[in-house]
Design an enzyme around this catalytic site. Structure first.
Site, PDB file in Angstrom:
ATOM      1  N   ARG A  50     -10.579 -11.338   2.123  1.00 34.71           N
ATOM      2  CA  ARG A  50     -10.993 -12.152   1.281  1.00 34.71           C
ATOM      3  C   ARG A  50     -10.531 -13.801   1.539  1.00 34.71           C
ATOM      4  NH1 ARG A  50     -11.482  -9.562  -4.158  1.00 34.71           N
ATOM      5  NH2 ARG A  50     -11.481  -7.693  -2.746  1.00 34.71           N
ATOM      6  N   LYS A  97       0.642  -1.421   0.308  1.00 32.43           N
ATOM      7  CA  LYS A  97      -0.212   0.148  -0.450  1.00 32.43           C
ATOM      8  C   LYS A  97       1.209   1.259  -0.181  1.00 32.43           C
ATOM      9  CE  LYS A  97      -3.973  -1.787   2.674  1.00 32.43           C
ATOM     10  NZ  LYS A  97      -4.946  -1.238   2.374  1.00 32.43           N
TER      11      LYS A  97
HETATM   12  N1  BES Z   1      -8.432  -4.027   4.229  1.00 30.75           N
HETATM   13  C1  BES Z   1      -8.541  -2.768   3.255  1.00 30.75           C
HETATM   14  C2  BES Z   1      -9.517  -2.735   2.882  1.00 30.75           C
HETATM   15  C3  BES Z   1      -9.171  -0.509   3.048  1.00 30.75           C
HETATM   16  C4  BES Z   1      -9.141  -0.196   2.680  1.00 30.75           C
HETATM   17  C5  BES Z   1     -10.545  -1.295   4.377  1.00 30.75           C
HETATM   18  C6  BES Z   1      -8.757   1.503   3.279  1.00 30.75           C
HETATM   19  C7  BES Z   1     -10.445   0.627   4.755  1.00 30.75           C
HETATM   20  C8  BES Z   1     -10.086   1.788   4.157  1.00 30.75           C
HETATM   21  C9  BES Z   1      -8.157  -4.265   2.285  1.00 30.75           C
HETATM   22  O1  BES Z   1      -7.277  -5.497   2.431  1.00 30.75           O
HETATM   23  C10 BES Z   1      -8.046  -3.611   1.449  1.00 30.75           C
HETATM   24  O2  BES Z   1      -6.435  -3.974   0.742  1.00 30.75           O
HETATM   25  N2  BES Z   1      -8.646  -4.258  -0.359  1.00 30.75           N
HETATM   26  C11 BES Z   1      -8.210  -3.743  -2.072  1.00 30.75           C
HETATM   27  C12 BES Z   1      -8.585  -4.303  -2.826  1.00 30.75           C
HETATM   28  C13 BES Z   1      -8.305  -4.594  -3.807  1.00 30.75           C
HETATM   29  C14 BES Z   1      -6.744  -4.800  -3.938  1.00 30.75           C
HETATM   30  C15 BES Z   1      -8.884  -5.222  -4.886  1.00 30.75           C
HETATM   31  C16 BES Z   1      -8.980  -2.359  -2.014  1.00 30.75           C
HETATM   32  O3  BES Z   1      -9.741  -1.767  -1.286  1.00 30.75           O
HETATM   33  O4  BES Z   1      -8.323  -1.249  -2.227  1.00 30.75           O
HETATM   34 MN    MN Z   2      -6.130  -4.975   2.019  1.00 32.59          MN
END
Ligand code: BES
Ligand code: MN
Ligand code: ZN
Length: 501
Positions: free
Chosen positions: A354, A280
């Site tokens: 997931r 990230k």
């Molecule tokens: N934990 C994150 C989702 C999230 C992001 C929650 C920001 C709250 C604030 C999750 O694990 C994630 O990174 N999801 C990705 C999925 C994508 C790679 C398909 C996302 O939402 O960008």
């Molecule tokens: Mn994630």
């Protein structure tokens, strides 16, 4: 904080502070009117000088009001009387508690539970007042060397019911309010604790701690070796980049008949989500300590259920890991075999929630569940779609979805349903494996739920995406404790409707 209820006239209250209301424009609430009469128009005279006119957010503290044996009377602005709905009531109570806290009083008798709220019963007002007060008084300062709390601080709030006859009925509402407030507090504390404290092992210890407190609870923690033997390779593929060992926590509450099928709650417990090799960006990455708020909400809910000794069975299943990049981390493109047997192409290691949930959901079938509800900070897309006001809800069983939506409405902890149509499923097609772990840019919350739906075919299932609701960002950054109120309302309703005892 100690909460209680009573009925009685304001002039008879020997207490630090009496809390009453004033509406726009300068209309007194019924107890405020009583005080005004007894004090020979003391309130009216003060108000006429223009110090308060009843707008929401206003407050006025009065000392030595004639005819009162209480030390103070706190007047709270309640806004327009006609606009007093659920949301306004919560705001008014929260504001009154903050105003109370700013005084030197140790105890208060609070009369705002007498306000008429459209379509709500006295029970609801009591329960909500306790929860809102608990929320407003919350602070997370356990890691500060200097605590904020003053030496003289509020210890007890007594909410009032209009007549003595209502007391027994409201007793249950008081207990529910306290239990839910305790569950919410636990959820917030766990969420706010940073990832160097709140690790997978720490969450497992917390679950064991709860089971020590309550005889109705039992806990079993699956370690890495056991998970490997079972074939939870997707869960383990997320954990393998971290030094911290993963855990699968199973916390069971038995309050119903032995044979009664449990409500199974599955909570995402990523104690820190760096994204893994699909790293990230750094701004606000600290907030990914909150990626275990689903897990925390399961622990908080089960604590509240145990405190209320509800006649129902509830099982918590918590997959918990840390998602790190390292020499041992999963690479994008890696293919793993899940517990269900489906092979998964991990195209993005940041779609890890997931991956741990799918194995936990497959595992959950062994409990012969009545329903399975998973709770997860799953997608940034959900924050884009719904903001911070509603959790996303997706389900393979519409009656269950409706029950959860209603529970959220009643509890002031709303969810909003998104479709799980077949058409979206094709976005998960992989050229190399049975299924890919991401579905492209479009409909990110839905495709995440589509992924989970491949593992939940054996039972009625709902998914709550709490990415937007589990915590608030900014200067007052904090976990919210959501969706514990929604889940508790659902479970209480289930316990009442289908008495399983
Ligand atoms: N934990 C994150 C989702 C999230 C992001 C929650 C920001 C709250 C604030 C999750 O694990 C994630 O990174 N999801 C990705 C999925 C994508 C790679 C398909 C996302 O939402 O960008
Ligand atoms: Mn994630
Ligand atoms: Zn995550």
């Amino acid at each position: 904080m100690d909460f209680n209820i009573k009925s009685g006239d304001p002039e008879k209250q020997r207490t630090g502070c009496i809390v009453v209301g004033i509406f726009e424009s300068r209309k007194l609430s019924s107890t405020a009117k009583k005080i005004d009469l007894i004090s020979k128009k003391y309130l009216s005279n003060v108000i006429r000088r223009g110090d308060i006119n009843g707008n929401k957010g206003q407050s006025l503290l009065l000392h030595h009001v004639p005819g009162m044996i209480a030390d103070r009377v706190l007047l709270i602005g309640c806004g327009k009387e006609k606009e007093l709905n659920d949301c306004a009531y919560n705001t008014i109570i929260a504001h009154s508690i903050r105003a109370l806290k700013a005084t030197g009083t140790l105890e208060a008798v609070h009369y705002l539970t007498e306000l008429n709220v459209k379509g709500q019963t006295h029970d609801w007002k009591i329960r909500q007042a306790v929860q809102v007060a608990g929320h407003a008084l919350y602070q997370f300062d356990e890691l500060k060397t200097k605590k904020k709390s003053p030496t003289r601080s509020l210890r007890k709030i007594i909410f009032t019911v209009v007549t003595r006859r209502e007391l027994p009925g409201c007793e249950m509402a008081l207990l529910e309010g306290k239990a839910i407030a305790n569950g919410v507090k636990l959820t917030r504390d766990l969420g706010n604790r940073p990832a160097n404290i709140c690790t997978p092992a720490y969450l497992a210890e917390q679950a064991k701690g709860l089971a020590k407190q309550h005889r109705s609870l039992s806990v079993n923690v699956l370690e890495e070796a056991e998970m490997r033997k079972l074939g939870m390779n997707t869960l383990l593929s997320v954990a393998q980049g971290s030094q911290k060992p993963p855990k699968l926590i199973v916390l069971q509450y038995k309050g119903g008949k032995k044979s009664a099928q449990p409500i199974v709650l599955v909570g995402k417990g990523v104690t820190f989500d760096t994204g893994g090799i699909s790293l990230k960006p750094s701004p606000a990455m600290d907030e990914m300590k909150y990626d275990m708020c689903g897990a925390a909400s399961v622990l908080g809910t089960i604590l509240a259920v145990a405190e209320l000794a509800l006649p129902i069975n509830v099982t918590g299943v918590i997959p918990t890991v840390e998602n790190m990049p390292s020499g041992t981390a999963t690479n994008p493109g890696d293919i793993v075999k899940s517990l269900s047997g489906l092979s998964i192409e991990i195209l993005n290691t940041d779609a890890e929630g997931r991956l741990i949930l799918c194995d936990a959901l497959t595992y959950s079938a062994r409990f012969n569940p009545k329903v399975v509800i998973d709770i997860a900070t799953l997608t940034g897309a959900c924050v884009v779609a719904l903001g911070k006001h509603a959790s996303g809800l997706l389900s393979n069983h519409n009656p269950l979805a409706k029950e959860l939506l209603n529970a959220g409405k009643k509890a002031g902890d709303r969810a909003w349903q998104l479709p799980l149509w077949q058409e979206y499923q094709q976005q998960l097609t992989s050229p190399f494996a049975d299924i890919a772990n991401i579905g492209g840019r479009e409909a990110g919350t839905i495709t995440a739920a589509c992924f989970l739906s491949r593992f939940t075919k054996k039972y009625h299932w709902a998914h709550l995406d709490i990415a937007g609701t589990a915590w608030v960002s900014g200067r007052n950054k904090s976990a919210t404790g959501r969706p514990v109120p929604l889940l508790m309302q659902y479970i209480i309703d289930q316990a009442n409707n289908n008495g399983t005892r």
